[in-house]
Design a protein around this motif. Structure first.
Motif, PDB file in Angstrom:
ATOM      1  N   ARG A  33       0.793  -1.237   0.000  1.00  0.00           N
ATOM      2  CA  ARG A  33       0.000   0.000   0.000  1.00  0.00           C
ATOM      3  C   ARG A  33       0.825   1.288   0.000  1.00  0.00           C
ATOM      4  NH1 ARG A  33      -5.322  -0.001   2.742  1.00  0.00           N
ATOM      5  NH2 ARG A  33      -4.238   1.275   4.249  1.00  0.00           N
ATOM      6  N   PRO A  34       1.909   1.397   0.776  1.00  0.00           N
ATOM      7  CA  PRO A  34       2.679   2.641   0.722  1.00  0.00           C
ATOM      8  C   PRO A  34       3.245   2.921  -0.677  1.00  0.00           C
ATOM      9  CG  PRO A  34       3.277   1.405   2.681  1.00  0.00           C
ATOM     10  CD  PRO A  34       2.403   0.512   1.854  1.00  0.00           C
ATOM     11  N   VAL A  35       3.670   1.879  -1.371  1.00  0.00           N
ATOM     12  CA  VAL A  35       4.207   2.048  -2.727  1.00  0.00           C
ATOM     13  C   VAL A  35       3.082   2.412  -3.694  1.00  0.00           C
ATOM     14  CG1 VAL A  35       5.387   0.877  -4.635  1.00  0.00           C
ATOM     15  CG2 VAL A  35       6.165   0.525  -2.283  1.00  0.00           C
ATOM     16  N   VAL A  36       1.934   1.754  -3.545  1.00  0.00           N
ATOM     17  CA  VAL A  36       0.780   2.064  -4.392  1.00  0.00           C
ATOM     18  C   VAL A  36       0.375   3.527  -4.196  1.00  0.00           C
ATOM     19  CG1 VAL A  36      -1.664   1.566  -4.842  1.00  0.00           C
ATOM     20  CG2 VAL A  36      -0.064  -0.317  -4.440  1.00  0.00           C
ATOM     21  N   ALA A  37       0.289   3.956  -2.941  1.00  0.00           N
ATOM     22  CA  ALA A  37      -0.084   5.341  -2.648  1.00  0.00           C
ATOM     23  C   ALA A  37       0.908   6.317  -3.275  1.00  0.00           C
ATOM     24  CB  ALA A  37      -0.166   5.554  -1.140  1.00  0.00           C
ATOM     25  N   GLN A  38       2.188   6.014  -3.167  1.00  0.00           N
ATOM     26  CA  GLN A  38       3.212   6.895  -3.743  1.00  0.00           C
ATOM     27  C   GLN A  38       3.073   6.961  -5.256  1.00  0.00           C
ATOM     28  OE1 GLN A  38       7.120   5.338  -3.827  1.00  0.00           O
ATOM     29  NE2 GLN A  38       8.063   7.277  -4.353  1.00  0.00           N
ATOM     30  N   LYS A  39       2.877   5.809  -5.890  1.00  0.00           N
ATOM     31  CA  LYS A  39       2.766   5.786  -7.349  1.00  0.00           C
ATOM     32  C   LYS A  39       1.512   6.509  -7.835  1.00  0.00           C
ATOM     33  CE  LYS A  39       5.407   1.551  -8.150  1.00  0.00           C
ATOM     34  NZ  LYS A  39       6.269   1.765  -9.292  1.00  0.00           N
ATOM     35  N   LEU A  40       0.448   6.479  -7.030  1.00  0.00           N
ATOM     36  CA  LEU A  40      -0.784   7.179  -7.395  1.00  0.00           C
ATOM     37  C   LEU A  40      -0.767   8.639  -6.948  1.00  0.00           C
ATOM     38  CD1 LEU A  40      -3.456   4.454  -6.561  1.00  0.00           C
ATOM     39  CD2 LEU A  40      -2.662   5.168  -8.832  1.00  0.00           C
ATOM     40  N   ASN A  41       0.248   9.009  -6.179  1.00  0.00           N
ATOM     41  CA  ASN A  41       0.408  10.365  -5.670  1.00  0.00           C
ATOM     42  C   ASN A  41      -0.739  10.749  -4.740  1.00  0.00           C
ATOM     43  OD1 ASN A  41       1.896  12.658  -5.326  1.00  0.00           O
ATOM     44  ND2 ASN A  41       1.148  13.669  -7.171  1.00  0.00           N
ATOM     45  N   ILE A  42      -1.071   9.822  -3.830  1.00  0.00           N
ATOM     46  CA  ILE A  42      -2.077  10.062  -2.809  1.00  0.00           C
ATOM     47  C   ILE A  42      -1.565   9.500  -1.490  1.00  0.00           C
ATOM     48  CG2 ILE A  42      -4.015  10.012  -4.447  1.00  0.00           C
ATOM     49  CD1 ILE A  42      -4.671   7.195  -3.473  1.00  0.00           C
ATOM     50  N   SER A  43      -2.332   9.704  -0.421  1.00  0.00           N
ATOM     51  CA  SER A  43      -1.948   9.167   0.881  1.00  0.00           C
ATOM     52  C   SER A  43      -2.462   7.739   1.028  1.00  0.00           C
ATOM     53  CB  SER A  43      -2.530  10.039   1.997  1.00  0.00           C
ATOM     54  OG  SER A  43      -3.947   9.943   1.992  1.00  0.00           O
ATOM     55  N   ILE A  44      -1.927   7.035   2.005  1.00  0.00           N
ATOM     56  CA  ILE A  44      -2.403   5.686   2.303  1.00  0.00           C
ATOM     57  C   ILE A  44      -3.860   5.753   2.761  1.00  0.00           C
ATOM     58  CG2 ILE A  44      -2.078   3.672   3.791  1.00  0.00           C
ATOM     59  CD1 ILE A  44       0.928   4.324   3.761  1.00  0.00           C
ATOM     60  N   SER A  45      -4.204   6.792   3.514  1.00  0.00           N
ATOM     61  CA  SER A  45      -5.597   6.974   3.933  1.00  0.00           C
ATOM     62  C   SER A  45      -6.495   7.177   2.722  1.00  0.00           C
ATOM     63  CB  SER A  45      -5.726   8.182   4.864  1.00  0.00           C
ATOM     64  OG  SER A  45      -4.950   8.012   6.008  1.00  0.00           O
ATOM     65  N   GLY A  46      -5.974   7.882   1.720  1.00  0.00           N
ATOM     66  CA  GLY A  46      -6.730   8.088   0.486  1.00  0.00           C
ATOM     67  C   GLY A  46      -7.015   6.779  -0.219  1.00  0.00           C
ATOM     68  N   LEU A  47      -6.059   5.857  -0.147  1.00  0.00           N
ATOM     69  CA  LEU A  47      -6.289   4.519  -0.720  1.00  0.00           C
ATOM     70  C   LEU A  47      -7.467   3.847  -0.021  1.00  0.00           C
ATOM     71  CD1 LEU A  47      -2.808   2.788  -1.152  1.00  0.00           C
ATOM     72  CD2 LEU A  47      -4.421   3.407  -2.936  1.00  0.00           C
ATOM     73  N   ALA A  48      -7.463   3.920   1.303  1.00  0.00           N
ATOM     74  CA  ALA A  48      -8.542   3.290   2.070  1.00  0.00           C
ATOM     75  C   ALA A  48      -9.884   3.947   1.752  1.00  0.00           C
ATOM     76  CB  ALA A  48      -8.242   3.377   3.562  1.00  0.00           C
ATOM     77  N   ARG A  49      -9.894   5.280   1.673  1.00  0.00           N
ATOM     78  CA  ARG A  49     -11.147   5.973   1.342  1.00  0.00           C
ATOM     79  C   ARG A  49     -11.622   5.596  -0.047  1.00  0.00           C
ATOM     80  NH1 ARG A  49      -8.577  10.177   4.317  1.00  0.00           N
ATOM     81  NH2 ARG A  49      -7.664  11.040   2.427  1.00  0.00           N
ATOM     82  N   GLY A  50     -10.688   5.288  -0.938  1.00  0.00           N
ATOM     83  CA  GLY A  50     -11.033   4.886  -2.299  1.00  0.00           C
ATOM     84  C   GLY A  50     -11.411   3.416  -2.406  1.00  0.00           C
ATOM     85  N   GLY A  51     -11.329   2.697  -1.296  1.00  0.00           N
ATOM     86  CA  GLY A  51     -11.719   1.294  -1.293  1.00  0.00           C
ATOM     87  C   GLY A  51     -10.619   0.339  -1.729  1.00  0.00           C
ATOM     88  N   VAL A  52      -9.381   0.826  -1.850  1.00  0.00           N
ATOM     89  CA  VAL A  52      -8.268  -0.038  -2.238  1.00  0.00           C
ATOM     90  C   VAL A  52      -7.657  -0.617  -0.970  1.00  0.00           C
ATOM     91  CG1 VAL A  52      -6.032  -0.169  -3.397  1.00  0.00           C
ATOM     92  CG2 VAL A  52      -7.811   1.341  -4.286  1.00  0.00           C
ATOM     93  N   GLU A  53      -7.931  -1.890  -0.721  1.00  0.00           N
ATOM     94  CA  GLU A  53      -7.450  -2.550   0.492  1.00  0.00           C
ATOM     95  C   GLU A  53      -6.339  -3.546   0.195  1.00  0.00           C
ATOM     96  OE1 GLU A  53      -8.410  -1.689   3.534  1.00  0.00           O
ATOM     97  OE2 GLU A  53      -9.809  -0.222   2.738  1.00  0.00           O
TER      98      GLU A  53
END
Length: 149
Positions: A61-81
């Motif tokens: 998740r931290p790498v995914v968030a960095q590549k998408l240029n968002i926060s890890i919390s943003g991933l969770a809000r977007g439903g990416v678990e």
């Protein structure tokens, strides 16, 4: 017992430091502890499985968030678990869903505000230092003409 020459790390710690998704690593990696020397060797000369994981994922998740240029919390809000592959990340970037657009804007605003606060703190510190220098100069004993002679 053999003496410990070097500190060892758990596989989860090594995976985090390498930026890889632990469940995608080979079983022997997951079952062993890694010394600092072995870790340095993995960084310097990554085996093919490590290079492949870094290249194609799945990514944590931290790498995914960095590549998408968002926060890890943003991933969770977007439903990416779950971990995503490089192809899945590219697909999201090519046709971003609304949640990703919103999270990228939010992340940019947060970074901008953090930079503004940091700049303001530096400006205040510089102003304070200038005032202190001026006060020190003003309060320093003045040299008379006789002292220079």
């Amino acid at each position: 017992m053999t003496p410990k020459d070097s500190q060892s790390m758990k596989p989860a710690t090594v995976a985090k430091k390498l930026g890889i998704y632990l469940p995608a690593t080979p079983q022997e990696f997951q079952d062993s502890s890694i010394s600092r020397d072995e870790f340095a060797e993995l960084q310097a000369n990554p085996p093919e499985w490590l290079a492949e994981l870094r290249r194609n994922g799945p990514h944590p998740r931290p790498v995914v968030a960095q590549k998408l240029n968002i926060s890890i919390s943003g991933l969770a809000r977007g439903g990416v678990e779950e971990a995503l592959t490089t192809a899945e990340i590219s697909e999201l970037l090519q046709s971003p869903p609304q949640w990703l657009v919103t999270e990228r804007a939010t992340h940019a605003a947060v970074r901008s505000e953090a930079q503004r606060v940091k700049d303001e703190a530096h400006k205040k510190a510089a102003t304070k230092e200038a005032r202190e220098n001026a006060a020190a100069k003003r309060d320093a004993p003045k040299a008379s003409k006789r002292d220079h002679a």
